[in-house]
Design a protein around this motif. Structure first.
Motif, PDB file in Angstrom:
ATOM      1  N   TRP A 104       0.766   7.391  -3.164  1.00  0.00           N
ATOM      2  CA  TRP A 104       1.871   7.045  -2.238  1.00  0.00           C
ATOM      3  C   TRP A 104       1.522   7.303  -0.772  1.00  0.00           C
ATOM      4  O   TRP A 104       2.310   7.077   0.115  1.00  0.00           O
ATOM      5  N   GLY A 105       0.408   7.866  -0.532  1.00  0.00           N
ATOM      6  CA  GLY A 105       0.032   8.113   0.856  1.00  0.00           C
ATOM      7  C   GLY A 105      -0.198   9.603   1.107  1.00  0.00           C
ATOM      8  O   GLY A 105       0.045  10.458   0.254  1.00  0.00           O
ATOM      9  N   PRO A 106      -0.664   9.919   2.330  1.00  0.00           N
ATOM     10  CA  PRO A 106      -1.008  11.319   2.643  1.00  0.00           C
ATOM     11  C   PRO A 106       0.206  12.245   2.653  1.00  0.00           C
ATOM     12  O   PRO A 106       0.060  13.443   2.456  1.00  0.00           O
ATOM     13  N   ARG A 107       1.419  11.706   2.891  1.00  0.00           N
ATOM     14  CA  ARG A 107       2.592  12.590   2.959  1.00  0.00           C
ATOM     15  C   ARG A 107       2.938  13.170   1.595  1.00  0.00           C
ATOM     16  O   ARG A 107       3.561  14.238   1.513  1.00  0.00           O
ATOM     17  N   PHE A 108       2.597  12.397   0.499  1.00  0.00           N
ATOM     18  CA  PHE A 108       2.911  12.877  -0.843  1.00  0.00           C
ATOM     19  C   PHE A 108       1.736  13.618  -1.484  1.00  0.00           C
ATOM     20  O   PHE A 108       1.838  14.089  -2.610  1.00  0.00           O
ATOM     21  N   THR A 109       0.653  13.684  -0.747  1.00  0.00           N
ATOM     22  CA  THR A 109      -0.506  14.379  -1.293  1.00  0.00           C
ATOM     23  C   THR A 109      -0.224  15.866  -1.469  1.00  0.00           C
ATOM     24  O   THR A 109      -0.682  16.501  -2.430  1.00  0.00           O
ATOM     25  N   ARG A 110       0.561  16.456  -0.534  1.00  0.00           N
ATOM     26  CA  ARG A 110       0.884  17.881  -0.634  1.00  0.00           C
ATOM     27  C   ARG A 110       1.688  18.168  -1.892  1.00  0.00           C
ATOM     28  O   ARG A 110       1.510  19.197  -2.545  1.00  0.00           O
ATOM     29  N   LEU A 111       2.598  17.218  -2.293  1.00  0.00           N
ATOM     30  CA  LEU A 111       3.363  17.412  -3.519  1.00  0.00           C
ATOM     31  C   LEU A 111       2.427  17.363  -4.734  1.00  0.00           C
ATOM     32  O   LEU A 111       2.576  18.148  -5.676  1.00  0.00           O
ATOM     33  N   ALA A 112       1.474  16.441  -4.686  1.00  0.00           N
ATOM     34  CA  ALA A 112       0.535  16.345  -5.815  1.00  0.00           C
ATOM     35  C   ALA A 112      -0.321  17.596  -5.914  1.00  0.00           C
ATOM     36  O   ALA A 112      -0.622  18.083  -7.021  1.00  0.00           O
ATOM     37  N   ASP A 113      -0.702  18.174  -4.760  1.00  0.00           N
ATOM     38  CA  ASP A 113      -1.498  19.399  -4.778  1.00  0.00           C
ATOM     39  C   ASP A 113      -0.692  20.573  -5.294  1.00  0.00           C
ATOM     40  O   ASP A 113      -1.230  21.482  -5.949  1.00  0.00           O
ATOM     41  N   MET A 114       0.619  20.573  -5.006  1.00  0.00           N
ATOM     42  CA  MET A 114       1.439  21.705  -5.414  1.00  0.00           C
ATOM     43  C   MET A 114       1.756  21.679  -6.903  1.00  0.00           C
ATOM     44  O   MET A 114       1.777  22.726  -7.570  1.00  0.00           O
ATOM     45  N   TYR A 115       2.021  20.491  -7.450  1.00  0.00           N
ATOM     46  CA  TYR A 115       2.469  20.409  -8.836  1.00  0.00           C
ATOM     47  C   TYR A 115       1.436  19.740  -9.755  1.00  0.00           C
ATOM     48  O   TYR A 115       1.659  19.632 -10.958  1.00  0.00           O
ATOM     49  N   GLY A 116       0.336  19.210  -9.252  1.00  0.00           N
ATOM     50  CA  GLY A 116      -0.651  18.523 -10.084  1.00  0.00           C
ATOM     51  C   GLY A 116      -1.538  19.499 -10.845  1.00  0.00           C
ATOM     52  O   GLY A 116      -1.369  20.709 -10.828  1.00  0.00           O
ATOM     53  N   SER A 173       0.858  -1.197   0.000  1.00  0.00           N
ATOM     54  CA  SER A 173       0.000   0.000   0.000  1.00  0.00           C
ATOM     55  C   SER A 173       0.883   1.231   0.000  1.00  0.00           C
ATOM     56  O   SER A 173       2.052   1.172   0.389  1.00  0.00           O
ATOM     57  N   PRO A 174       0.375   2.385  -0.457  1.00  0.00           N
ATOM     58  CA  PRO A 174       1.188   3.625  -0.461  1.00  0.00           C
ATOM     59  C   PRO A 174       1.667   4.041   0.915  1.00  0.00           C
ATOM     60  O   PRO A 174       2.667   4.729   1.053  1.00  0.00           O
ATOM     61  N   SER A 175       0.937   3.605   1.976  1.00  0.00           N
ATOM     62  CA  SER A 175       1.355   4.026   3.327  1.00  0.00           C
ATOM     63  C   SER A 175       2.632   3.344   3.777  1.00  0.00           C
ATOM     64  O   SER A 175       3.272   3.788   4.731  1.00  0.00           O
ATOM     65  N   ASP A 176       2.997   2.223   3.092  1.00  0.00           N
ATOM     66  CA  ASP A 176       4.216   1.503   3.494  1.00  0.00           C
ATOM     67  C   ASP A 176       5.435   1.963   2.718  1.00  0.00           C
ATOM     68  O   ASP A 176       6.486   1.323   2.757  1.00  0.00           O
ATOM     69  N   ILE A 177       5.278   3.004   1.933  1.00  0.00           N
ATOM     70  CA  ILE A 177       6.396   3.436   1.087  1.00  0.00           C
ATOM     71  C   ILE A 177       7.587   3.890   1.910  1.00  0.00           C
ATOM     72  O   ILE A 177       8.735   3.706   1.538  1.00  0.00           O
TER      73      ILE A 177
END
Length: 783
Positions: A769-781, A707-711
């Protein structure tokens, strides 16, 4: 007989001629003439002295001729010896050895040598003695060739002014080197000059100087200069002069006087020890002498002794000072009646002073005075251990300025233990906290504090008060055994027993003497044990009957002598052992004692508490290390919680291009769920150059994240595996690639400038990849 008379007359005539400066041919002296008869014994002649004048200038000069009649002329050899011949002074006299003539060869000085005694000898030509040696005395006749000399160039004398005639002043003395038995040394004294008035005379024989008339006044003429003369030959001969200085000594014949009859001065109130003003006086007597020094007396106007007058040693003025503080509110003006006189009593013949009294008016100026404590220093007492807020005392002050309405405030200036609290308005003092009787600021049971009282004037005046508090000792501690353990012999008749001692934290009289006794709660103790008092702090414990070896715990009751007394029951651990003849435990019993000796309850509690504390400390350290490890494991992704737009992540490694299949495969991060675990290697991978010899590469495989949380765990495990894999460089090692393959789908770096921008990239996959990478997706998506 006739021959001797003739010789004497010849010598007399010759001596007179020499003393008169005449020259007379010398007659021969037959010093050794022998009688013709054989029946008489020859008697030695007494030869009179030969006189010769000093300073005789005709030299050489024949003094005398000596002869012997034993041999014919030319058959005798003559010689002389003595001072002036072969002794000091040498060469003054000589003799012709064949004729016997005695010559004077040098000028004589009677002041150096007044006579010469010579020996005359007569020998034959063979050197044999013809006659016995004969004395020949030569006397030097004095001449007046020395002036009289004063013993001092300046003679000094003192005489009191107003002295009566005939008063002795001083004495002039002179000497003359000439013969004192002649007029050459007969001296006479006289005064050549003494000024216009003859106040002094001199005795011509003794040289004493005395007053001759009255009228000596130091205030008119203080010093007299005299010229003295002395002459020999009874005043008609040679002369000499000297000076005499006569000082007229002062007597108190002039009374001191004030320069005016009234003086006006001002003085501030409430200040002592200050000078108010000067009282000018004048005196004609010798400055600095007791006849001149003034002495002042306050006759009237100062019943309280507020003022004093001292004398200025330089000007002789009186300096009025305030010795006790004045109070404007009680008295605004003082009128003093002051008298002046000398330290030395005034001569009865002296005229009375015209202004020997003066009136001094002193105006008291009103000033702001500091408050005055009613009692200073203030002493009080309180018991030790008093609770905070306990009243100590009230340190009250008053304002002496009754005509001014001012408020007094109180505060602390010195309270080293900060024990006290002072009420600013009332001066009430209370304890701020409990007083410690062991404070180093307690001196002999007293505590000292400084309290200030200040008014509200401008500028404010402040008074200082000393507060001394006696800390009374309270009996709040029971005595304790100094040593709660001991050893006794099992046989009561052996050893000296166990000496017990106690201590008490309280000071006398709440301490010793201490009372030791067995606890009444255990009556059986009194059957086997006994306690006897030794002194005020020690007691002796003994066995009444023989006891078995072992450890005994005895309950003792200790009590002090305080009021009220304090007592405490305590345990005493006594080890009973077998003793030898000396009353000391035997080695076997000592070993048993060491092995079986117990410890007290207090010691056991301390040991257990120490063990528990140590275990808790170890547990805390383990928990803290576990927490630090979890923080390190999650630190990589926790850092992403910061604003990634404000952070630059530096990676010190790079891949080998798209054709580099040995480095990290980015697809594992993009699509971890679609990868198939790699279970084998195509061939043997090369080892790193720093791999130890015979090191076999690890063959274990990693489980892919489900799962993305285990990345995060997957990335940490991958980094750790890469770091420990000897076949590839670690993740923090700079990698050097010699060949990167042919061609590249990415094109050249210039393609960066021709790119359409970030909006052409799809970053939505980061959300998987999980909630920690969500901010990156919001910034550059896509938005």
């Amino acid at each position: 007989m006739a021959t001797a008379l003739l010789l004497s007359l010849c010598l007399l005539a010759q001596g007179l001629s020499l003393s008169m400066g005449m020259t007379v041919p010398p007659s021969p002296l037959y010093l050794w003439r022998h009688p013709t008869g054989l029946n008489r014994v020859r008697r030695a002649w007494v030869i009179p002295p030969i006189s010769v004048s000093e300073n005789h200038k005709r030299i050489p000069y024949t003094l005398v001729q000596i002869k012997s009649d034993k041999q014919q002329l030319g058959g005798v050899i003559y010689s002389i010896k003595g001072p002036g011949v072969d002794e000091e002074p040498f060469g003054v006299f000589s003799i012709d050895k064949f004729t016997g003539k005695v010559f004077l060869n040098a000028m004589l000085d009677r002041e150096k040598t007044d006579h010469f005694r010579l020996k005359a000898f007569a020998l034959d030509l063979g050197g044999s003695t013809l006659e016995d040696p004969t004395d020949l005395e030569i006397v030097v006749v004095d001449q007046n060739d020395n002036r009289p000399v004063f013993q001092q160039e300046v003679f000094t004398g003192h005489v009191l002014e107003g002295a009566i005639p005939g008063t002795y002043v001083t004495k002039a003395e002179a000497t003359d080197a000439d013969d004192p038995d002649t007029d050459n040394a007969a001296l006479r004294y006289s005064i050549l000059d003494q000024g216009e008035t003859e106040h002094f005379s001199i005795d011509e024989l003794t040289g004493e100087i005395r007053t001759v008339q009255v009228g000596l006044d130091r205030e008119v003429v203080g010093v007299y200069n005299l010229t003295l003369q002395v002459a020999d030959m009874s005043g008609d001969g040679l002369t000499n002069t000297a000076a005499a200085v006569i000082y007229v000594d002062d007597i108190n014949d002039n009374a001191p006087e004030f320069t005016r009859e009234e003086f006006s001065l001002r003085a501030d109130e409430a200040i002592g020890g200050i000078d108010v003003g000067r009282l000018e006086v004048q005196d004609k007597d010798l400055p600095g002498s007791p006849n001149w020094v003034a002495k002042f007396t306050i006759l009237e106007g100062d019943p309280g002794g507020q003022f004093a007058i001292r004398t200025d040693p330089k000007t002789n003025d009186g300096i009025l000072s305030v010795v006790k503080p004045l109070d404007h509110e009680s008295r605004e003006q003082y009128q003093l009646r002051v008298a002046v006189q000398n330290e030395a009593p005034l001569q009865a013949t002296a005229p009375k002073a015209a202004r020997g009294l003066a009136t001094v008016t002193v105006e008291v100026q009103d000033v702001n005075e500091p408050p005055v404590f009613y009692t200073n220093p203030l002493r009080t007492s309180m018991a030790e251990g008093a609770a905070p807020g306990t009243d100590v005392t009230t340190f009250f002050a008053r304002d002496p300025d009754t005509q001014q309405h001012q408020r007094i405030s109180y505060f602390k200036d010195y309270d080293p233990e900060d024990w006290l609290r002072v009420d600013r308005a009332t001066g009430r003092i209370q304890t701020k906290r409990a007083i410690n009787p062991a404070s180093p600021f307690l001196k002999d049971g007293w505590y000292r504090a400084i309290i200030l009282a200040s008014d509200d004037a401008s500028p404010a005046r402040t008074a200082t008060g000393t507060l001394s508090i006696e800390i009374l000792e309270v009996n709040d501690h029971a005595p304790l055994l100094a040593t709660p353990t001991g050893t006794l012999c099992s046989d009561p008749g052996q050893g000296s027993g166990l000496i017990l001692s106690a201590t008490d934290e309280d000071l006398p009289p709440h301490g010793a003497p201490f009372h030791f006794q067995l606890s009444s709660n255990s009556p059986e103790l009194a059957r086997n044990w006994s306690i006897s008092q030794i002194n005020v702090t020690h007691a002796q414990l003994r066995l009444r009957t023989e006891a078995h070896e072992g450890l005994y715990s005895l309950a003792l009751l200790l009590q002090d002598s305080g009021q009220p007394p304090q007592q405490l029951e305590q345990l005493l651990n006594v080890t009973v052992c077998r003793c030898g003849e000396a009353g000391v435990c035997t080695p076997g019993a000592a070993a048993l004692l060491a092995g079986g000796a117990g410890i007290s309850l207090v010691a056991l509690v301390i040991v257990l508490a120490s063990v528990i504390l140590l275990l808790l400390l170890i547990l805390l350290v383990a928990i803290f290390e576990r927490f630090r490890q979890r923080v390190r494991e999650k630190g990589l992704l926790d850092g992403l919680q910061d604003d990634v737009r404000d952070n630059i992540l530096n990676y010190d490694e790079q891949g080998g291009g798209e054709e580099d299949q040995d480095a990290y495969d980015i697809n594992q991060l993009r699509h971890p769920a679609e990868l198939v675990p790699q279970t084998s290697f195509r061939g043997r991978q090369p080892l790193r150059k720093d791999t130890p010899y015979h090191r076999v590469p690890p063959q274990s495989s990693r489980a892919l994240p489900t799962s993305p949380s285990d990345i995060a765990d997957f990335i940490n495990d991958g980094l750790e595996a890469a770091d420990n894999d000897p076949s590839v460089p670690p993740y923090d090692t700079a990698l050097i690639y010699d060949y990167e393959g042919e061609g590249s789908l990415a094109g050249t770096l210039s393609s960066i400038l021709s790119s359409l921008g970030d909006e052409d990239q799809d970053y939505d996959y980061l959300r998987d990849w999980g909630p920690r990478f969500t901010r990156l997706a919001d910034m550059y998506g896509q938005h």
